[in-house]
Design an enzyme around this catalytic site. Structure first.
Site, PDB file in Angstrom:
ATOM      1  N   THR A 329      -2.640   4.804   2.926  1.00 37.66           N
ATOM      2  CA  THR A 329      -3.337   4.041   3.965  1.00 37.66           C
ATOM      3  C   THR A 329      -4.455   4.867   4.583  1.00 37.66           C
ATOM      4  O   THR A 329      -5.558   4.371   4.820  1.00 37.66           O
ATOM      5  CB  THR A 329      -2.342   3.603   5.055  1.00 37.66           C
ATOM      6  OG1 THR A 329      -1.306   2.806   4.460  1.00 37.66           O
ATOM      7  CG2 THR A 329      -3.034   2.797   6.132  1.00 37.66           C
ATOM      8  N   GLN A 359      -2.220  -3.012   3.336  1.00 40.07           N
ATOM      9  CA  GLN A 359      -2.906  -2.035   4.187  1.00 40.07           C
ATOM     10  C   GLN A 359      -4.295  -1.713   3.637  1.00 40.07           C
ATOM     11  O   GLN A 359      -4.434  -1.267   2.497  1.00 40.07           O
ATOM     12  CB  GLN A 359      -2.091  -0.747   4.298  1.00 40.07           C
ATOM     13  CG  GLN A 359      -0.769  -0.913   5.022  1.00 40.07           C
ATOM     14  CD  GLN A 359       0.385  -1.118   4.077  1.00 40.07           C
ATOM     15  OE1 GLN A 359       0.218  -1.715   3.011  1.00 40.07           O
ATOM     16  NE2 GLN A 359       1.559  -0.631   4.451  1.00 40.07           N
ATOM     17  N   GLN A 381      -4.754  -6.490   7.398  1.00 36.45           N
ATOM     18  CA  GLN A 381      -3.683  -5.582   7.799  1.00 36.45           C
ATOM     19  C   GLN A 381      -4.236  -4.165   7.972  1.00 36.45           C
ATOM     20  O   GLN A 381      -4.964  -3.662   7.117  1.00 36.45           O
ATOM     21  CB  GLN A 381      -2.563  -5.573   6.757  1.00 36.45           C
ATOM     22  CG  GLN A 381      -1.387  -4.687   7.134  1.00 36.45           C
ATOM     23  CD  GLN A 381      -0.186  -4.862   6.212  1.00 36.45           C
ATOM     24  OE1 GLN A 381      -0.123  -5.812   5.420  1.00 36.45           O
ATOM     25  NE2 GLN A 381       0.777  -3.971   6.324  1.00 36.45           N
ATOM     26  N   ASP A 382      -3.884  -3.539   9.106  1.00 36.64           N
ATOM     27  CA  ASP A 382      -4.291  -2.153   9.394  1.00 36.64           C
ATOM     28  C   ASP A 382      -5.813  -2.001   9.468  1.00 36.64           C
ATOM     29  O   ASP A 382      -6.395  -1.075   8.896  1.00 36.64           O
ATOM     30  CB  ASP A 382      -3.732  -1.190   8.336  1.00 36.64           C
ATOM     31  CG  ASP A 382      -2.227  -1.011   8.451  1.00 36.64           C
ATOM     32  OD1 ASP A 382      -1.613  -1.700   9.283  1.00 36.64           O
ATOM     33  OD2 ASP A 382      -1.672  -0.192   7.712  1.00 36.64           O
ATOM     34  N   ASP A 403      -0.403  -5.530  12.311  1.00 37.81           N
ATOM     35  CA  ASP A 403      -0.567  -4.157  12.817  1.00 37.81           C
ATOM     36  C   ASP A 403      -2.035  -3.730  12.804  1.00 37.81           C
ATOM     37  O   ASP A 403      -2.363  -2.600  12.431  1.00 37.81           O
ATOM     38  CB  ASP A 403       0.250  -3.170  11.965  1.00 37.81           C
ATOM     39  CG  ASP A 403       1.725  -3.538  11.889  1.00 37.81           C
ATOM     40  OD1 ASP A 403       2.213  -4.249  12.779  1.00 37.81           O
ATOM     41  OD2 ASP A 403       2.379  -3.098  10.928  1.00 37.81           O
ATOM     42  N   ARG A 471       4.420  -4.123  17.932  1.00 39.96           N
ATOM     43  CA  ARG A 471       5.766  -3.751  17.515  1.00 39.96           C
ATOM     44  C   ARG A 471       5.827  -2.226  17.367  1.00 39.96           C
ATOM     45  O   ARG A 471       4.813  -1.571  17.108  1.00 39.96           O
ATOM     46  CB  ARG A 471       6.164  -4.446  16.216  1.00 39.96           C
ATOM     47  CG  ARG A 471       5.275  -4.170  15.017  1.00 39.96           C
ATOM     48  CD  ARG A 471       5.851  -4.831  13.770  1.00 39.96           C
ATOM     49  NE  ARG A 471       5.041  -4.576  12.584  1.00 39.96           N
ATOM     50  CZ  ARG A 471       5.482  -4.711  11.336  1.00 39.96           C
ATOM     51  NH1 ARG A 471       6.727  -5.105  11.118  1.00 39.96           N
ATOM     52  NH2 ARG A 471       4.695  -4.480  10.303  1.00 39.96           N
ATOM     53  N   TRP A 473       6.156   1.085  15.805  1.00 35.29           N
ATOM     54  CA  TRP A 473       6.142   1.786  14.525  1.00 35.29           C
ATOM     55  C   TRP A 473       7.012   3.041  14.590  1.00 35.29           C
ATOM     56  O   TRP A 473       7.696   3.395  13.635  1.00 35.29           O
ATOM     57  CB  TRP A 473       4.691   2.134  14.166  1.00 35.29           C
ATOM     58  CG  TRP A 473       4.501   2.805  12.841  1.00 35.29           C
ATOM     59  CD1 TRP A 473       5.425   2.973  11.843  1.00 35.29           C
ATOM     60  CD2 TRP A 473       3.291   3.381  12.350  1.00 35.29           C
ATOM     61  NE1 TRP A 473       4.862   3.633  10.775  1.00 35.29           N
ATOM     62  CE2 TRP A 473       3.556   3.893  11.060  1.00 35.29           C
ATOM     63  CE3 TRP A 473       2.009   3.517  12.882  1.00 35.29           C
ATOM     64  CZ2 TRP A 473       2.580   4.534  10.297  1.00 35.29           C
ATOM     65  CZ3 TRP A 473       1.039   4.150  12.117  1.00 35.29           C
ATOM     66  CH2 TRP A 473       1.327   4.648  10.836  1.00 35.29           C
TER      67      TRP A 473
END
Length: 567
Positions: A329, A359, A381-382, A403, A471, A473
């Site tokens: 990532t 990601q 995502q990310d 996220d 959330r 991690w």
């Protein structure tokens, strides 16, 4: 732009010069004048000061054993043990970096190579951060007789070194190779050693409020001025002018233009022209166009760099790397910056890999005192990796799904638009995934006076795709929303579990005076770590002035700034 590799002799010299400690200490060499052999040292008993200091850590046995192996620790005072713990940790990181370069020629697949390269880069960054921490905690003075460094810097740099180590080890998850085994051996205990140094340092400072660092600051005569009406005063007057000035009036040092009308045609070429370790601001104007270049990175040696574009959607830095390409990532970022003092203005950063590629980072920042202003950051995502150190985002548009604001920086977002997009079938949107691992880290995500909205495609089907504020991690995840407006796409529970009961009693999630249909707190989660913040004093600890240590970013005059809760 690849990350530079150091030769064996050059690496030794670099570490020695950077840390300001002797060859014997850094490389772990012992002689009789330094307290005898390792065997002699290991048979010593800890002093009361050492036992007391190590009792404050999360890994007390490792703390005692590692300190006993350091010359002079048995007779050291409590304050001396702060310096010794950082020095000893630097020694271990230096040795890990030195020995890790020895396996560079082993055969590696693309994912293993990416993880290995990430680790070398992150270890080099950590050696630099620990070296600066060592200088700041050392009993040294400058020519004016004043102490060198400050507590806020040390908290930031030690926190970042721990985050670097976690990122390094996480990159090898899913890798099954000899390289992974070799690196695990070389990286043993590094994260725990930084944790212990951070705990010993923090224990000497009585400035903790439920895990939230409290900073001393000098107030202006009036403390009612809105921070949202002007740039934070930790930016120099010249930088504040640059952030507001029209591009036509700015004299750029380097101009990037694809049509050949500038200094260079590519961003990578422009970065190569930036001097290393410069205290002078280098301005790079990136003219309108779409720039897709492999591995664009402003490394830690390229300091005080400012990128100015021609506007969101006009100057676009893009890329399509994702974890589906067998990279980490960390490695997917279309643009990354780790050089201190990095500033970006009027640019779009995007990763077009798409929701199905999982990601895929558009922008990764690990630069201390990093500022991103009037930019758009677009992905799924990310999207935005706020990796480490102190960062500030203002008037930015951030788009994503899962996220999509994540990392372990101490970061404040002000007056930004945060857009949740339609995710893949079966997915839930989570705006943040903050990964604070240690209670002594000064990190977290603060979202202040922002708009939390849904894109048109999500708006049309928001009933099928719930959106959550965040959330956890990691175990001590910390995120707050202050005085922000939330759309009705936000799920009434507000927050989402990571896995079962993990971190629900150790996280810190807070909401203060938010508005809009999604801001109602009546049906929020009942986790021990979640709170509806009612005290402006508690909420104020997450503003620019206190949370990202604005006082330590101030010019040498020492003029401080307002707390910034009032809008």
């Amino acid at each position: 732009m690849g990350y530079g590799r150091l030769g064996t002799d050059q690496l030794k010299i670099t570490l020695i010069v950077a840390s300001g400690v002797s060859v014997a200490v850094l490389l772990g060499v012992r002689d009789k004048s330094d307290g005898g052999s390792q065997e002699q040292v290991s048979h010593q008993k800890p002093s009361q000061a050492m036992s007391r200091a190590c009792s404050k850590t999360r890994y007390p046995d490792l703390c005692v054993n590692s300190l006993l192996d350091f010359p002079g620790s048995v007779t050291a005072s409590t304050s001396d043990l702060v310096h010794i713990s950082v020095n000893m940790t630097l020694q271990h990181f230096g040795r890990a970096l030195f020995t890790s370069t020895e396996i560079n020629n082993l055969r590696m697949d693309s994912l293993t190579r990416a993880a290995y390269d990430d680790c070398l880069e992150l270890l080099e960054d950590s050696v630099d951060q620990l070296s600066r921490s060592l200088t700041s905690v050392a009993p040294l003075q400058n020519h004016n007789g004043q102490a060198v460094g400050n507590n806020n810097d040390v908290l930031t740099w030690l926190s970042a070194a721990m985050t670097n180590q976690d990122t390094c080890t996480e990159g090898f998850e899913g890798v099954n190779s000899k390289v992974k085994n070799e690196m695990v051996d070389r990286l043993k205990d590094l994260s725990e050693l930084v944790s212990n140094a951070l705990a010993i340092f923090t224990a000497t400072k009585n400035d903790d409020f439920n895990g939230i660092p409290i900073q001393n600051r000098k107030l202006l005569e009036s403390d009612t001025e809105s921070e949202l009406d002007e740039f934070p005063k930790w930016l120099s007057r010249k930088d504040r002018k640059l952030l507001d000035a029209p591009v036509s009036s700015i004299q750029a040092d380097i101009v990037v233009a694809q049509d050949g009308s500038g200094t260079v045609k590519t961003i990578v070429e422009a970065i190569k022209k930036v001097p290393e370790y410069s205290n002078r601001r280098t301005i790079i104007h990136v003219k309108a166009g779409k720039y897709e270049e492999d591995n664009i990175k402003v490394g830690r040696k390229k300091m005080n760099v400012m990128f100015i574009g021609d506007g969101k959607g006009k100057t676009v830095i893009t890329g399509g790397k994702s974890v589906s390409d067998s990279v980490t990532t960390f490695h997917t970022a279309s643009f990354a910056a780790t050089g201190a003092g990095f500033i970006a203005r009027d640019i779009s950063f995007e990763n077009y890999a798409g929701a199905g590629k999982h990601q895929a980072v558009a922008l990764r920042i690990g630069a201390d005192h990093g500022v991103v202003y009037r930019c758009s950051i677009v992905g799924y995502q990310d999207t935005l990796y706020v990796h480490s150190q102190r960062q500030f985002y203002r008037e930015c548009d951030i788009y994503g799904t899962v996220d999509f604001i994540f990392g372990n920086a101490a970061v404040v977002f002000q007056s930004c638009n945060i857009y949740a997009r339609k995710p893949m079938p079966g997915q839930k949107n989570t705006i943040t995934a903050q990964n604070r691992k240690d209670p002594n880290q000064n990190t977290g995500i603060s979202i202040h006076a922002c708009k939390i909205v849904a894109t048109s495609d999500l708006e049309a089907s928001k009933g099928s795709y719930p959106t959550f504020l965040g959330r956890p991690w990691k175990l001590y995840s910390r995120t707050v929303y202050l005085m922000s407006n939330m759309g009705d796409h936000i799920h009434p529970r507000g927050w989402l579990e990571w896995s079962g009961n993990f971190a629900l009693d150790t996280l810190y999630y807070g909401e203060y005076m938010n508005s809009g249909p999604g801001g109602a707190v009546g049906q929020r989660v009942k986790w021990p770590g979640y709170r509806v913040i009612t005290s402006p004093v508690e909420a104020g600890r997450f503003t620019v002035g206190q949370f990202i240590f604005g006082s330590s970013w101030l010019p040498a005059t020492g003029v401080a700034f307002v707390s910034g809760l009032t809008v």
